[in-house]
Write an enzyme that holds these catalytic residues in place. Sequence first.
Site, PDB file in Angstrom:
ATOM      1  N   CYS A  93       9.856  -3.654   4.734  1.00  0.00           N
ATOM      2  CA  CYS A  93       9.195  -4.861   5.235  1.00  0.00           C
ATOM      3  C   CYS A  93       7.716  -4.545   5.419  1.00  0.00           C
ATOM      4  O   CYS A  93       7.335  -3.825   6.337  1.00  0.00           O
ATOM      5  CB  CYS A  93       9.804  -5.294   6.564  1.00  0.00           C
ATOM      6  SG  CYS A  93       8.947  -6.683   7.297  1.00  0.00           S
ATOM      7  N   LEU A  94       6.904  -5.038   4.501  1.00  0.00           N
ATOM      8  CA  LEU A  94       5.467  -4.767   4.562  1.00  0.00           C
ATOM      9  C   LEU A  94       4.755  -6.003   4.016  1.00  0.00           C
ATOM     10  O   LEU A  94       5.091  -6.491   2.942  1.00  0.00           O
ATOM     11  CB  LEU A  94       5.144  -3.531   3.712  1.00  0.00           C
ATOM     12  CG  LEU A  94       3.696  -3.067   3.684  1.00  0.00           C
ATOM     13  CD1 LEU A  94       3.241  -2.626   5.058  1.00  0.00           C
ATOM     14  CD2 LEU A  94       3.527  -1.913   2.708  1.00  0.00           C
TER      15      LEU A  94
END
Lengths: 166, 152
Positions: A93-94
């Site tokens: 998750c970025l």
Amino acid sequence: MSQRLAKEYRALSKTLGRDPEYAYIISLAPVSEENLRKWESLITGPPDTPYFGHEFTLQIEASEAYPLEPPKVQFQARCMPHCNVDFDSGRICLSVLDAAHWTPAWDLLHVVHAIWLLLASPEPDSPLDVDLACLVRAGDRSAHNSLIAYYLNGGSRGHCGHVSER
Amino acid sequence: MSTYEEEHNTSGNSNSRRDLRAQIRNLYQEDGSSTALLQLLAQLIPESMQEELLNEKEEGCPETFIDSLPRVNKCDLKGADACSICCCGYLDDTHPLVVKLPHCSHRFDLECVAVWLSKSRTCPLCRDDVLSHKPKVDISNVELEEDWGMYG
């Protein structure tokens, strides 16, 4: 635009191994020269983190629309204990990997670098690993770091690529 | 014979329509945030179209904006300048079609940035909202411009 990945590949062969900023990247290259859409990268963990001394594989896939769409990047499954990584799948998750935040001026080197920086600064507000995020939020660095070290050294979550003592 | 309401696919509930009218009137009279007004107006059209209208507002620039981007003259391009989307040098092409974005002046191949701007409203390099700056037309220098902007 179809040549973009080939250009990146060419530019990387000059950058990697020369620029000390990217010394942590052991490799970043297409899996096979026949298909430039599928890449793999081997990186070492950043210093002053529990990941230091370990090596991690990133799997990268650039779609037909790249660079207008972000590449899909994930860690090898069950190898990265991190509050912004889903341990079982390796999903990351970025924000820059998100279509809404991606810009076509980014390249695969930037993406790998952003992920490497994420290892040193976990973002507990958008967690994929709730246990680790709770420890970050509680400010318990030592518990957080030792839990990660435990997993990396083959703790009950599974075996990870540990670099043997040299 | 069908009633007016049936034919025009509107509910016959005059109360709700009166409310809607009052709300719209208020929004017009106050300075009117355009998103609120748009959402309200969207309620008047069928649901399937509502989504399209509201989503389209979110992403992408109008084609007219993309077509009106100022071109960069070939003489102003240096050998090492490259489009950061395709990573190709502008001068690799004998007839480069390069444009710059208003306000931030970042340059790209028209072909590359057109596809990007059809889906996004930000500059790939600085994330500046490209639509938030209406290009100012400066007429004070018009006479001084040698080529009168007539190059193709």
